[in-house]
Every structure is written in C-alpha cells, then in structure tokens.
Design a protein around this motif. Structure first.
Motif, PDB file in Angstrom:
ATOM      1  N   CYS A  86       0.836  -1.191   0.000  1.00  0.00           N
ATOM      2  CA  CYS A  86       0.000   0.000   0.000  1.00  0.00           C
ATOM      3  C   CYS A  86       0.876   1.249   0.000  1.00  0.00           C
ATOM      4  O   CYS A  86       2.052   1.203   0.361  1.00  0.00           O
ATOM      5  CB  CYS A  86      -0.979  -0.010   1.167  1.00  0.00           C
ATOM      6  SG  CYS A  86      -0.274   0.335   2.755  1.00  0.00           S
ATOM      7  N   PHE A 106       0.776   3.980   1.672  1.00  0.00           N
ATOM      8  CA  PHE A 106       0.745   4.860   2.839  1.00  0.00           C
ATOM      9  C   PHE A 106       1.758   4.382   3.869  1.00  0.00           C
ATOM     10  O   PHE A 106       1.879   3.202   4.129  1.00  0.00           O
ATOM     11  CB  PHE A 106      -0.639   4.864   3.481  1.00  0.00           C
ATOM     12  CG  PHE A 106      -1.762   4.849   2.480  1.00  0.00           C
ATOM     13  CD1 PHE A 106      -1.780   5.790   1.458  1.00  0.00           C
ATOM     14  CD2 PHE A 106      -2.764   3.910   2.540  1.00  0.00           C
ATOM     15  CE1 PHE A 106      -2.786   5.784   0.525  1.00  0.00           C
ATOM     16  CE2 PHE A 106      -3.783   3.899   1.616  1.00  0.00           C
ATOM     17  CZ  PHE A 106      -3.801   4.834   0.598  1.00  0.00           C
ATOM     18  N   ASN A 113      -7.482  12.478   3.807  1.00  0.00           N
ATOM     19  CA  ASN A 113      -7.917  11.394   2.935  1.00  0.00           C
ATOM     20  C   ASN A 113      -6.753  10.934   2.058  1.00  0.00           C
ATOM     21  O   ASN A 113      -6.312  11.636   1.157  1.00  0.00           O
ATOM     22  CB  ASN A 113      -9.073  11.920   2.079  1.00  0.00           C
ATOM     23  CG  ASN A 113      -9.740  10.829   1.303  1.00  0.00           C
ATOM     24  OD1 ASN A 113      -9.083   9.919   0.809  1.00  0.00           O
ATOM     25  ND2 ASN A 113     -11.048  10.901   1.193  1.00  0.00           N
ATOM     26  N   LEU A 124      -6.516   8.657  -0.222  1.00  0.00           N
ATOM     27  CA  LEU A 124      -6.774   8.459  -1.647  1.00  0.00           C
ATOM     28  C   LEU A 124      -6.807   9.789  -2.381  1.00  0.00           C
ATOM     29  O   LEU A 124      -6.365   9.897  -3.523  1.00  0.00           O
ATOM     30  CB  LEU A 124      -8.100   7.719  -1.824  1.00  0.00           C
ATOM     31  CG  LEU A 124      -8.099   6.280  -1.328  1.00  0.00           C
ATOM     32  CD1 LEU A 124      -9.483   5.695  -1.403  1.00  0.00           C
ATOM     33  CD2 LEU A 124      -7.125   5.437  -2.133  1.00  0.00           C
ATOM     34  N   GLU A 142      -4.513  10.926  -5.496  1.00  0.00           N
ATOM     35  CA  GLU A 142      -5.015  11.537  -6.732  1.00  0.00           C
ATOM     36  C   GLU A 142      -4.292  12.845  -7.023  1.00  0.00           C
ATOM     37  O   GLU A 142      -4.026  13.186  -8.173  1.00  0.00           O
ATOM     38  CB  GLU A 142      -6.529  11.777  -6.612  1.00  0.00           C
ATOM     39  CG  GLU A 142      -7.320  10.518  -6.904  1.00  0.00           C
ATOM     40  CD  GLU A 142      -8.769  10.630  -6.474  1.00  0.00           C
ATOM     41  OE1 GLU A 142      -9.269  11.770  -6.358  1.00  0.00           O
ATOM     42  OE2 GLU A 142      -9.391   9.592  -6.238  1.00  0.00           O
ATOM     43  N   ILE A 170     -15.211  16.206  -0.981  1.00  0.00           N
ATOM     44  CA  ILE A 170     -14.456  15.613   0.129  1.00  0.00           C
ATOM     45  C   ILE A 170     -14.289  16.626   1.249  1.00  0.00           C
ATOM     46  O   ILE A 170     -14.460  16.324   2.437  1.00  0.00           O
ATOM     47  CB  ILE A 170     -13.085  15.104  -0.369  1.00  0.00           C
ATOM     48  CG1 ILE A 170     -13.283  13.861  -1.228  1.00  0.00           C
ATOM     49  CG2 ILE A 170     -12.160  14.794   0.787  1.00  0.00           C
ATOM     50  CD1 ILE A 170     -12.030  13.350  -1.887  1.00  0.00           C
ATOM     51  N   ALA A 199     -15.618   7.327  -7.512  1.00  0.00           N
ATOM     52  CA  ALA A 199     -14.308   7.720  -6.979  1.00  0.00           C
ATOM     53  C   ALA A 199     -14.108   7.125  -5.598  1.00  0.00           C
ATOM     54  O   ALA A 199     -14.895   7.361  -4.691  1.00  0.00           O
ATOM     55  CB  ALA A 199     -14.205   9.238  -6.912  1.00  0.00           C
ATOM     56  N   LYS A 200     -13.051   6.350  -5.467  1.00  0.00           N
ATOM     57  CA  LYS A 200     -12.818   5.680  -4.193  1.00  0.00           C
ATOM     58  C   LYS A 200     -12.492   6.676  -3.082  1.00  0.00           C
ATOM     59  O   LYS A 200     -12.842   6.471  -1.927  1.00  0.00           O
ATOM     60  CB  LYS A 200     -11.652   4.691  -4.332  1.00  0.00           C
ATOM     61  CG  LYS A 200     -11.961   3.524  -5.244  1.00  0.00           C
ATOM     62  CD  LYS A 200     -12.696   2.432  -4.487  1.00  0.00           C
ATOM     63  CE  LYS A 200     -12.773   1.149  -5.258  1.00  0.00           C
ATOM     64  NZ  LYS A 200     -13.996   1.021  -6.051  1.00  0.00           N
ATOM     65  N   SER A 201     -11.830   7.751  -3.459  1.00  0.00           N
ATOM     66  CA  SER A 201     -11.470   8.723  -2.423  1.00  0.00           C
ATOM     67  C   SER A 201     -12.727   9.335  -1.814  1.00  0.00           C
ATOM     68  O   SER A 201     -12.839   9.467  -0.598  1.00  0.00           O
ATOM     69  CB  SER A 201     -10.569   9.814  -2.992  1.00  0.00           C
ATOM     70  OG  SER A 201     -11.173  10.407  -4.110  1.00  0.00           O
ATOM     71  N   LEU A 202     -13.662   9.674  -2.687  1.00  0.00           N
ATOM     72  CA  LEU A 202     -14.916  10.255  -2.189  1.00  0.00           C
ATOM     73  C   LEU A 202     -15.690   9.216  -1.383  1.00  0.00           C
ATOM     74  O   LEU A 202     -16.234   9.506  -0.318  1.00  0.00           O
ATOM     75  CB  LEU A 202     -15.742  10.764  -3.371  1.00  0.00           C
ATOM     76  CG  LEU A 202     -17.064  11.419  -3.011  1.00  0.00           C
ATOM     77  CD1 LEU A 202     -16.846  12.586  -2.072  1.00  0.00           C
ATOM     78  CD2 LEU A 202     -17.786  11.896  -4.264  1.00  0.00           C
ATOM     79  N   PHE A 249     -14.539   6.739   0.269  1.00  0.00           N
ATOM     80  CA  PHE A 249     -13.918   6.543   1.580  1.00  0.00           C
ATOM     81  C   PHE A 249     -14.257   7.689   2.521  1.00  0.00           C
ATOM     82  O   PHE A 249     -14.513   7.477   3.710  1.00  0.00           O
ATOM     83  CB  PHE A 249     -12.405   6.403   1.445  1.00  0.00           C
ATOM     84  CG  PHE A 249     -11.715   6.188   2.758  1.00  0.00           C
ATOM     85  CD1 PHE A 249     -11.948   5.042   3.493  1.00  0.00           C
ATOM     86  CD2 PHE A 249     -10.869   7.149   3.282  1.00  0.00           C
ATOM     87  CE1 PHE A 249     -11.334   4.840   4.717  1.00  0.00           C
ATOM     88  CE2 PHE A 249     -10.256   6.956   4.511  1.00  0.00           C
ATOM     89  CZ  PHE A 249     -10.488   5.799   5.225  1.00  0.00           C
ATOM     90  N   GLU A 250     -14.280   8.885   1.975  1.00  0.00           N
ATOM     91  CA  GLU A 250     -14.612  10.031   2.820  1.00  0.00           C
ATOM     92  C   GLU A 250     -16.050   9.908   3.329  1.00  0.00           C
ATOM     93  O   GLU A 250     -16.341  10.223   4.483  1.00  0.00           O
ATOM     94  CB  GLU A 250     -14.423  11.328   2.033  1.00  0.00           C
ATOM     95  CG  GLU A 250     -14.262  12.553   2.900  1.00  0.00           C
ATOM     96  CD  GLU A 250     -13.100  12.444   3.879  1.00  0.00           C
ATOM     97  OE1 GLU A 250     -12.012  12.065   3.447  1.00  0.00           O
ATOM     98  OE2 GLU A 250     -13.308  12.712   5.070  1.00  0.00           O
ATOM     99  N   ASN A 268      -4.032  -0.719  -0.853  1.00  0.00           N
ATOM    100  CA  ASN A 268      -4.459   0.590  -0.344  1.00  0.00           C
ATOM    101  C   ASN A 268      -5.869   0.508   0.222  1.00  0.00           C
ATOM    102  O   ASN A 268      -6.152   1.009   1.307  1.00  0.00           O
ATOM    103  CB  ASN A 268      -4.467   1.621  -1.460  1.00  0.00           C
ATOM    104  CG  ASN A 268      -3.066   2.091  -1.786  1.00  0.00           C
ATOM    105  OD1 ASN A 268      -2.163   1.920  -0.987  1.00  0.00           O
ATOM    106  ND2 ASN A 268      -2.897   2.653  -2.960  1.00  0.00           N
ATOM    107  N   LEU A 269      -6.740  -0.112  -0.575  1.00  0.00           N
ATOM    108  CA  LEU A 269      -8.143  -0.185  -0.147  1.00  0.00           C
ATOM    109  C   LEU A 269      -8.281  -1.077   1.081  1.00  0.00           C
ATOM    110  O   LEU A 269      -9.064  -0.788   1.982  1.00  0.00           O
ATOM    111  CB  LEU A 269      -9.016  -0.699  -1.288  1.00  0.00           C
ATOM    112  CG  LEU A 269      -9.063   0.211  -2.519  1.00  0.00           C
ATOM    113  CD1 LEU A 269     -10.015  -0.346  -3.556  1.00  0.00           C
ATOM    114  CD2 LEU A 269      -9.475   1.623  -2.137  1.00  0.00           C
ATOM    115  N   LEU A 272      -7.272   0.931   4.034  1.00  0.00           N
ATOM    116  CA  LEU A 272      -8.292   1.921   4.416  1.00  0.00           C
ATOM    117  C   LEU A 272      -9.527   1.246   4.990  1.00  0.00           C
ATOM    118  O   LEU A 272     -10.160   1.775   5.911  1.00  0.00           O
ATOM    119  CB  LEU A 272      -8.665   2.780   3.203  1.00  0.00           C
ATOM    120  CG  LEU A 272      -7.539   3.695   2.718  1.00  0.00           C
ATOM    121  CD1 LEU A 272      -7.963   4.454   1.484  1.00  0.00           C
ATOM    122  CD2 LEU A 272      -7.128   4.668   3.809  1.00  0.00           C
TER     123      LEU A 272
END
Lengths: 180, 973
Positions: free
Chosen positions: A66, A68, A95, A97, A101, B239, B272-275, B277-278, B311-312, B315
């Motif tokens: 990963c 991070f 965040n 991710l 990005e 986000i 979007a994975k970032s959104l 996750f948020e 990563n996922l 998280l």
C-alpha cells in the motif's frame, strides 16, 4: 513523560499552523532528492533528517504494497512513477486516496508540460517543477483541479519570463549596462 | 567603472544553472568539492550589481539549497533585492528563493512588507500570485497585520486566478492575526456563496481547516455547505465539504438527520474511491446513529477489504477501526479478513489489522485475543512481533489495567512474553511488573512465582534485552520473598555465577534482593528457634516475653511477617531436604503458641530452616559475594559489603552456640534475633505507589526553611543506616517513590520540630491513601482521583458526575453478558493522573482567539444570530479529553464566565485598539470560562447519546451547563 508531552504539544502546534500537506518530496530510486517543498516550518537540519528517514522507509518498500506510510504521527502518501517517488506528508485525518489523486494530478501536469516527463526533465528544470507545484498547491491546499488551466497559466508565465530574458540578453542592453 | 566591468565579465563567464547541474552530474571532482567550489563562485556573483548575474547566482544557490540541503540563509538579503526587480524573470527567481528558504525568524522579513504590498496590488496577476505564494509560506504577525487591507481587496478581485489564491492565503493570515477575521470574513463567506466554482472551492478548503479546529462557530454556515454537498459535482470539493460536516454533525442532531440521505446517495453513486472513503468515514465518525447509513458504509467497507489493492484493504481496516467501539458487529462480520490481514505481506496492513484487533479488546475477550496474538508474534518477523507485544502491553495497561480481571493470568503472560525470542520490550515489561506489584496486592504471589521462574533460568541472563525484566523479577522476589516457595532456591538463583553477565545496575538489584532473601531466611529461622525455646519454659511466655524483652518491635515484626508466609507451600516443605535433615528440635505446640500470641493461625513452615541449612546458606552467600567486595562499581561493592557484613555478624552468633552452653545460646540467639528483626522491619515497610505530584501537594510546614544551608549534612550521612537501603534500590528502579519510613527516621534524629510536623503529614497522607484504596466490588466506580490538598466542592461534584458517566460507558461497553468470574477483580491502587501541563492550556487560549474572532465576525456581520452566547466548542477540548485532568483551572463560577463572554462578544472589533497585549490576556482568561462551558456541553451530548467512547473525566469542568440552541436557520430544520 514530560518531554513526550512537549513533543505532543509541539506536534499540535505544528498541525494547527499548517494546512493539509506538510511537505512534498521527490526522491529518486537511488535516494537522490529531486524536489523538496515544505509547507510547515522545518529547520534545515530537520529537513535533512526527514528526508533521510523517509527515503529509508519508502525506498525499502516493495511493489504492490500500500502507498501509505505512518511516520511520526503523520501519514506519508507516496507513489512511484518510473524511477521517481513522489511523497506527500499529511495529517492522520486526511484522505489518503485524495492525496494519491493529487500526486497523480501533478504527474499528469508535469507530463503534459514536458511531454512525457522523465527524471532528467525535473533535474534540469527544477524551478519549473516548483512553479507548477505552486500553481497546483498553495499553502498546502489544492488550488487548481483543471490540468488545462494549469498548463495555460504556466505557459503564460513562461512567455513573460522569455520576453524579460530577451530584453536582458540583447547586445545593446549589455553594452549599455557595461558602459553605464 | 571597474566594478561594472568586472560584473560584465562575470556575466559573460558565469556558469548557468544548467552548467552547475551538469557539473554535479558528471561529478569529476567529487560532489562535496564541486558544491563548495560552486558556492565560492556564487558568493562572488551574488554581489554583482548586474541583476541578471545576481539572479542566476541566486537560482543556483536555491538549487543547491533545496536539493543538496546547503544553507542559504546568508543570501536572504540578496533574495529580497532580486524580488524587487522590475523584471518578472528576476522577480520569480527571487520569490522562489524566498519561499523556499525564508522562515518566520528571517530578519529581512521586516524589509519586504512594502515589496509584498506593491506586488499584491500589481496589475500583473502573476506578480500578485508570486507575492501571495510567498506570503502563504512566511506570513508573520506583522506581515499579516500590515497586508490585511491588500488581501481584503484581493478577496473580491475580478480575476478569479488571483481571488482564489487570496482565499487560500487568508487562512494563514487569520491564524497569525486574528483581527483580520473581522475585516475579511464577510468577503470569504461571499466567495463561498458566490457562483464561481473556483473561488467557492478555495473557500471550502479554508472552512474545512477552520471547522476542524472549532466547528461550532461555523454552524450558521451549514445551509451553504449543504447546498454545495447537494449541487457540487467536483470530488475535491465534496471531500472537503464532507470533512466539514463530519465536524458539524455531532453538534446538531437536526443537521445530521438532514445530511444522511445525500451522503448515502453519494456513497451509492460515486465511482471515486477517495470520495467513497470520505463518505464512509463521515458516516462512521459522525452519523453512527443512522443504522441504514452505517450498514451501507459497512458493506462498502467490505468491498474495500476484499479488494486486491492493498491501499483499499488498509483503508477498509482503518474504517473498521473507527467503527470498532460503537459497531462491534461490523468487525465481527469481517472477522476473517481482519485475522487474515495479520499475516499480510504488507507490514502497514498488518499494523492496521493489529490496531483494529486491539480496539476490540474488552475484559471478556482479552485472554483469548492475547493468546491468538502471542501465537502470531511467535510466527512473525521480529519487527511485527514487537509491535504485537507493545500493543498488548499498551492495551492491557491502559487506564490502570482497566480490562484485566485476572491478574495472575496477566502476570504469567508478562513472563511468557519475556521468553519470546524476539522480545525487545524489556523496559515496558519491567515497569509493568513493578507497577502491578505495587498496585495489586493480590497479584504478588503470582508475581513472585513468575519472577522466580525468570531469575532461576540461567539462559535468560545472556540476553541484554531482558536485563530490565530480570531486574524487576529480582526486585519482586526479594521484596516479597515471603511468598516464595523456596527462598533457598531463590537465593541460589540470585547469586548464580552467570549474574556476572548483568550490567552493574541490575546486578546491584540482584545483590540487594539476595540480602532481603537472606534476612528473611534468618528471621524465619530465628523466630522458629525462639518458638522452640519458650516452649521449654511456658510460664515465661505467658508473662509476655516478647513485650518485655524485645519491646514493641516484636509484635510488629511478627504481624508483618507471619501472614506473608505461604500456606500452599506447607506441604512441599514437608518433603524438602531441609525438613528431612531436621531433627526433633522444634515442637509443634510451641509454634502454635507463638501464633496464638500474635493472633494469627497461619502455620509457618518453620521446619525448613535448620541450623545446617542456614549455615550452608551463609556460606554460599559469602562465597558468591566475596569476590565482589573488590568490585569497581560502587553500587555492587557497597551492597555486597553490606551482605557480607551481616553474614559475619550472624555467623558468630549462630555457629558459636554449637560449643557454648544452653543459657548463653539463648541470649545470643535473642541478640541475633533482635538484630535481624530490626533489619526485617526495615524491609517489611509496605511500599505503595505515590503520585508524581504528591510532593507538590504537601504544603511546606511552618518553620521549615528549605533554602537554608545544610551544615549538619555530614552528621546526617554519618547516621545513615541500613534502612535507607530500600529507598536506594527503589531509586535505581526508577519508580519515583519515597520510602516514608526511612526519611522520617532521618529527620527525627536531626531536627525535632519539623520532623514531627512532617511525620504527622506523612501519616495523614497515608490515611488518605488508605481512604482511596478501592473496594473490591466491581460495580463501584473505577475512577478515582487523588484529591488535591485543597479540593473544592466543585471538584467533588465533578467527580461524581464523571463516575456516573464511567459507569454508563462501562455498561455499554460490555456487549455480552458477563461471565461469572471465579474471583472478583483484585484492588488496583490508583492515584491521580497528573495535571495538564500549563503549556497546553496556553495553546488553547491562543487558538481560541481565532475562534472568538470568527464568532465575532459571524455574529457581527450576519444577522442570523439568536443568542449572543454561541459557545465556542473547542477543538482543543478534545485534546484535554484525551489527556489528563486539568485540576487547577481557576475556579471562576460559570455564570460569571458566561457574562464575561457576553461582554466580550459585545466588544466585538473594539479589540483592535492599541492595548492589544492586555486585551488578549484578559480575553484568554475569559476563554477559560467559555471553554469550560463548551466542554460541559460536549460531555452532555455524549452522555445523552450514551456513546461508547471512552470518556475522559478530566475535561468536565462545568457542573451546571447552560442549555444552548445552536444558530441554524429554519431552512434546515
């Protein structure tokens, strides 16, 4: 115990002063630094220490792990593009991710600007890499999410610099200066 | 002319940046040498009058500084010169150098105010941009104050490019110079409400940061944020808005209700994975009451967990960790993945999984989980193994071993941990062993057993990581030797030859412990003999031999030592070699009589200690310690001399009688007994934990002058006797405690007046201490604070309140029915947790200035307020909650504080007047009051939701909370 609590407070102070991103580092696979931008106040000594520590941790990580790394109560998000590691240090609550990005965003803009960017481009145009980063991030916060806009802004500034340079380099100008 | 000519030559032959970089890359003469050569050139070139030459030199220097870490602070003034060039190309270089190398302490900052002002008002937007970027890095209070008008203008600039950057910079300015909030806040809000997406997004970014610090002040803006949440399609902005709502929602339930649906909608639709996750994080942190939302979030989390992307997975584990305490079911549903992640290839994923597992620990499953984790630790690499160990140690010791019921189990777990090959947590285990030993009386027998197992194993002595543990084990087994099954065996272990592998500090603990063990054996032997003697003359006993002959010491000693001998080992002792060697010299009647005397019916295993075995013991000790008399280490030498000295004395007494007559024997034995008893008394003084702050709380007695010259110091030291030994050894163990007894002894000898005072203080202290021993029933409150010397009623009430809260959270924390424990949880002695360091409070008040300013601006500029008393719920209160108790907050009554707060709001921008320093000080005082109010409310919220968060007791400073209605326009409700 006392010193620990002071460190804690110092960290709090730092986070209270600084926005999302604390610093950006570009490190080559050989551990050479290619760009450093500090949004939090770090002394020169601290800076070298941070770079040493982090490059040790990040370069040692294998692929497919990963992106991070937890480090001194912060999170460092990194990604490798070809021979370069792009690292950003953020707070715990940020965040990851999104930061990933952001890194990708930066790389794409660099790519667009230099035309399939490589490490050498960044080595010889380190100031341009900074200017592009400054268009993207201000005070540690994302400023511009449109790649096209960033490209346009950078081009406009480049032309400003060029005209200024032309003026400066004209022979007549030089002679005028020399005989002043 | 000469200078211009030389600068002309310079510029012709100057190396460019490209040259520098190429030179560095070719690296013909070595990097360091090349850099120092280039620096020489740069130092010359940068002094040039030609700006072109100068700027190239600066650019090169900037390169060397940012890539190679070369100091460039010396060139600060040159950078300022180049910044002020009229040419954009120079200016750019100057600004880059400044923003990379300047900091708040750079002296030339004083010179650039005007330059920044000029560039901020430039018509060229790129020049404005440079100035803004620079300001964002180096903003100081002065710069922020002086440039506020320019920023104010820029906030409504017609150029979007400039405006959005100005918005981003304004946050920095707010932080440095709070009064700018009053000026600029309205324009910032206008940008949030405006139609331009870029400015709006920048403004959202600023509010996201502001709200993270003090959410309550921004509740009035909730409708705007809501509009953005619903309308905006930009993920970056969404986000940030979600982050804002995550901090706002807990403050206003109606707001939470309103945003649940849009957030769930986002969760379902977004790619979007970032959104995503948020969204998950927002739901699990702030919208935990909405079952359906949580279910959706959990199902999305499961997708994360099952993804190949580590990563996922990472998280996902993190999201579960946040959910953990509140939604245990979510973790249980994903239990398999979590446990599997413990052996992931990625160490970060493993760590996340470990953290998650640790959040699940409760007193019901702690044994089971620790067992699983310990097995994992045996299998994993050294680094992760130690991570596991340290998290077990941390979790189990948290809040005075809150989750540990069975201390015998925990103590043996500690012993087991010490034997794990990769264990490097010696220090932590050491301190916990001692800590438990002092706090938990019931655990001592088991501790001694574990300590014995550790001390007796010669293999452990070779591992330097374990030396700390061994030192603790040795101390425990010496201090509580009465629980030991076989003191002989212990003594042998403490004196084994391999102890020479130990560092001197640990070795001296070993020697001191062997001293204690030896004294214990001798004491038991002599007591035993004595029991034999009076039995021949019972009438003497009846008249109370002990009292007349030995004084009060006797009774005390036997009371203290007798109950400490172990009951269980009685049978073993019967089969021990010592017992078989033993003749018939001891009669059971005598023994019983003695015990009847001291009103204790615990049978002592006297049979064990025979003259032969004692002599053997003495010989062994003498042999082991003899060589150490010449040791170069003071600690070792001194301690072994003490032991040897005692042995020599005792030997005369004990071995002599073999040839002497009966009567002499008796007298001598009494003499020896007397002596041993004295030492034994010294050792059997009960050691309790003492709070770190205890000393501060004892008021200095009248007539005691601490600063006076200690001319009698020499006599004191001359008189120092064996008793102080125990305090010394504790010193080396770093326990931070004092042995009350020996200290007061010292004092009585020296100076009567203060001594009586201080001893009475000490006894008072002990009385209180006793009062704060906890009853052993579990149902009673776990929270217990050592009261400060002048505890107020307020404090008392507060504690009660907190106790209730603790009970509440306790009940809710236990998901399953409690298994009936075989035995009740033993008493754990707790003292206070210390005070909040003063600095943290200072920090709060500083931060609060900004919140206060924002509140003023919001209330002053928008007429949305219904009440002047919008409290500033403080981000830092979170911190106190996390941390410790703030005992000494000025006891200003709440009403008073609220009034002051009102007055403060009324004052509004009048704070900008000249006497800023004074005002600020006054204000921070007021903040103390309002802050307490905020805290109180938060606490209230918590209790009303019966949240399962670990509430920390310290934060509650207010008792009577003023009900608040947050300012939210009707539109939302």
């Amino acid at each position: 115990v006392l010193s620990a609590s002071f460190i804690y407070i110092a960290a709090l102070l730092r986070t209270s002063l600084v926005k999302m991103i604390h610093f950006v580092l570009l490190i080559s696979r050989q551990g050479k630094v290619r760009l450093t931008k500090w949004y939090s106040p770090y002394s020169q000594k601290e800076r070298s220490k941070v770079i040493r520590e982090l490059s040790g941790v990040i370069l040692a990580r294998g692929p497919k792990l990963c992106n991070f790394v937890e480090w001194r109560g912060y999170k460092v998000v990194y990604k490798r593009y070809a021979s370069l590691y792009f690292c950003m240090c953020v707070d715990q609550e940020d965040n990851e991710l999104e930061v990933l990005e952001m890194i990708h965003h930066y790389v794409e803009i660099l790519d667009r600007y230099f035309g399939s960017v490589c490490e050498l481009d960044l080595i010889f145009n380190f100031h341009k890499a900074y200017y592009i980063l400054d268009e993207l991030l201000l005070a540690g916060e994302l400023q511009e999410s449109s790649k096209k806009t960033v490209a346009r802004l950078i081009a406009a500034q480049d032309s400003l610099v060029e005209t200024a340079k032309e003026q400066a380099n004209s022979i007549s100008n030089m002679i005028a200066q020399a005989t002043k | 002319m000469a200078t211009t000519a030389s600068s002309f030559m310079d510029s012709l032959f100057q190396r460019t940046l490209d040259d520098l970089i190429k030179g560095l890359r070719h690296n013909l003469i070595g990097e360091q040498l090349f850099i120092s050569k280039s620096l020489e050139d740069i130092r010359k070139e940068i002094k040039s009058t030609d700006l072109q030459t100068k700027s190239i030199a600066l650019e090169k220097l900037t390169y060397l500084s940012s890539i190679h870490g070369i100091d460039m602070s010396w060139a600060a003034f040159h950078a300022v010169e180049i910044m002020s060039s009229s040419r954009f190309s120079h200016k750019k270089i100057g600004y880059l150098a400044a923003s990379l190398s300047f900091n708040e302490s750079t002296e030339v900052l004083l010179l650039i105010t005007n330059q920044l002002r000029k560039d901020l008002s430039s018509t060229n937007e790129f020049e404005v941009n440079l100035a803004l970027e620079c300001l964002s890095v180096i903003a100081t209070i002065d710069l922020a104050r002086d440039l506020t008008p320019e920023l104010f203008t820029l906030l409504s600039s017609s150029k979007v490019y400039v405006r959005k950057k100005a918005i981003a910079v304004i946050f920095k300015v707010f932080e440095k110079y709070q009064d700018s909030v009053g000026v600029c806040f309205k324009r910032l809000v206008e940008n949030l409400e405006g139609s331009d997406g870029k400015s709006m997004s920048a403004a959202v970014g600023v509010f996201c940061e502001l709200a993270a610090k003090d959410p309550r002040a921004y509740l009035p803006l909730a409708p705007e944020f809501y509009r953005i949440l619903v309308d905006c399609r930009n993920n970056w902005v969404l986000i940030k808005v979600l982050k804002i709502f995550a901090s706002l929602a807990p403050l206003e339930p109606r707001l939470a209700k309103r945003i649940v649906e849009p957030i769930c909608e986002l969760m379902r639709k977004t790619g979007a994975k970032s959104l995503l996750f948020e969204c998950i994080r927002t739901v699990v942190t702030s919208l935990g009451e909405y079952e359906s939302a949580v279910r959706l979030a959990v199902s999305k989390t499961r997708e994360f967990l099952s993804d190949d992307d580590s990563n996922l997975k990472y998280l996902g584990l993190q999201a579960l960790t946040i959910m953990g305490p509140k939604h245990l079911w979510a973790i249980l549903e994903n239990k398999e993945v979590v446990i599997k992640s413990l052996s992931d290839t990625d160490s970060n994923v493993k760590l996340a999984a470990l953290r998650l597992v640790m959040t699940m620990v409760s007193e019901d499953n702690v044994i089971e989980i620790c067992r699983v984790l310990l097995n994992y630790s045996l299998k994993s690499d050294p680094e992760f193994c130690n991570e596991i160990l340290s998290s077990i140690l941390f979790t189990c010791s948290r809040n005075f071993y809150e989750i540990i019921v069975d201390f015998d189990w925990y103590v043996s777990l500690l012993g087991e941990m010490s034997r794990i090959p990769n264990c490097q947590k010696g220090e932590e285990i050491e301190s916990q062993l001692i800590d438990i030993c002092l706090r938990v009386e019931d655990a001592r027998p088991e501790l001694v057993r574990v300590g014995r197992d550790l001390v007796i194993d010669p293999a452990l002595l070779g591992n330097p990581f374990l030396h700390g543990i061994l030192s603790a084990a040795a101390w425990v087994s010496g201090e509580y030797v009465e629980f030991a099954k076989s003191p002989f065996e212990l003594l042998e272990a403490l004196l084994q030859p391999r102890t020479n592998l130990l560092p001197s500090s640990v070795r001296s603990v070993y020697i001191q412990s062997s001293f204690k063990v030896l004294v214990f054996c001798l004491h038991s032997y002599l007591l035993n003999n004595e029991a034999h003697i009076p039995s021949s003359s019972p009438e003497k006993l009846a008249s109370g031999v002990p009292d007349t002959v030995l004084g009060d010491g006797f009774l005390e000693a036997s009371v203290i030592t007798a109950p400490k001998s172990i009951v269980e080992s009685e049978h073993d002792a019967d089969f021990s070699p010592g017992a078989s060697n033993h003749g018939v010299s001891v009669e059971n009647d005598g023994e019983d009589v003695i015990h009847g005397q001291t009103s204790l019916s615990v049978p002592l295993e006297k049979d064990y200690f025979t003259r032969e075995s004692i002599i053997k013991l003495l010989d062994m000790s003498e042999m082991a310690l003899g060589p150490l008399l010449e040791s170069h280490e003071v600690e070792i030498q001194e301690r072994s001399r003490n032991v040897i000295g005692l042995i020599e004395l005792i030997k005369q007494e004990i071995t002599g009688p073999l040839v002497k007559k009966e009567t002499d024997d008796m007298r001598d034995e009494f003499k020896a007994l007397n002596m041993i008893r004295l030492i034994c008394d010294g050792f059997s003084e009960e050691l309790g934990p003492v709070p770190v702050t205890a000393q501060e709380r004892v008021p200095v007695p009248e007539g005691l002058t601490l600063v006076e010259n200690l001319c009698d110091l020499d006599t004191i030291f001359a008189d120092m006797n064996l008793l102080t030994q125990s305090s010394l050894i504790l010193g080396t163990l770093n326990l931070g405690e004092t042995t009350g007894g020996s200290l007061s002894d010292l004092q009585t000898k020296d100076d009567l007046e203060p001594a009586t005072e201080s001893t009475s203080l000490l006894s008072e202290h002990r009385k209180r201490h006793g009062l704060y021993y906890l009853p052993s029933e579990k149902s009673n409150s776990l929270y217990n604070a050592y009261p400060p010397a002048n505890d107020s009623l307020l404090q008392q009430n507060e504690n009660d309140h907190v106790d209730d809260l603790v009970k509440l959270t306790e009940q809710s924390l236990v998901p399953k029915k409690k298994p009936s424990h075989a035995k009740p949880r033993p008493v754990v002695v707790k003292l206070d947790e210390g005070d909040v360091p003063i600095t943290s409070r200072k920090l709060e008040s500083e931060e609060n200035l900004l919140s206060g300013a924002v509140r003023d601006a919001l209330l002053g500029n928008e007429d949305k307020s219904t009440s002047a008393k919008v409290p500033c719920g403080k981000s830092s209160s979170k911190r106190i909650e996390k941390g410790k108790q703030s005992v000494d907050v000025p006891s200003e009554s709440n009403d008073n504080a609220a009034d002051k707060g009102k007055a403060d709001v009324g004052k509004g921008s009048s704070r900008r007047s000249k006497g800023r320093g004074k005002e600020r000080k006054h204000k921070s005082g007021v903040k103390g009051g309002t802050q307490r109010e905020g805290n109180g409310q938060r606490e209230n919220l918590k209790s009303s939701r019966t949240s399962k968060h670990k509430t920390h007791h310290g934060a509650v400073d207010s008792v009577n909370v003023i009900p608040q209605t947050p300012v939210i326009p009707d539109f939302l409700l």
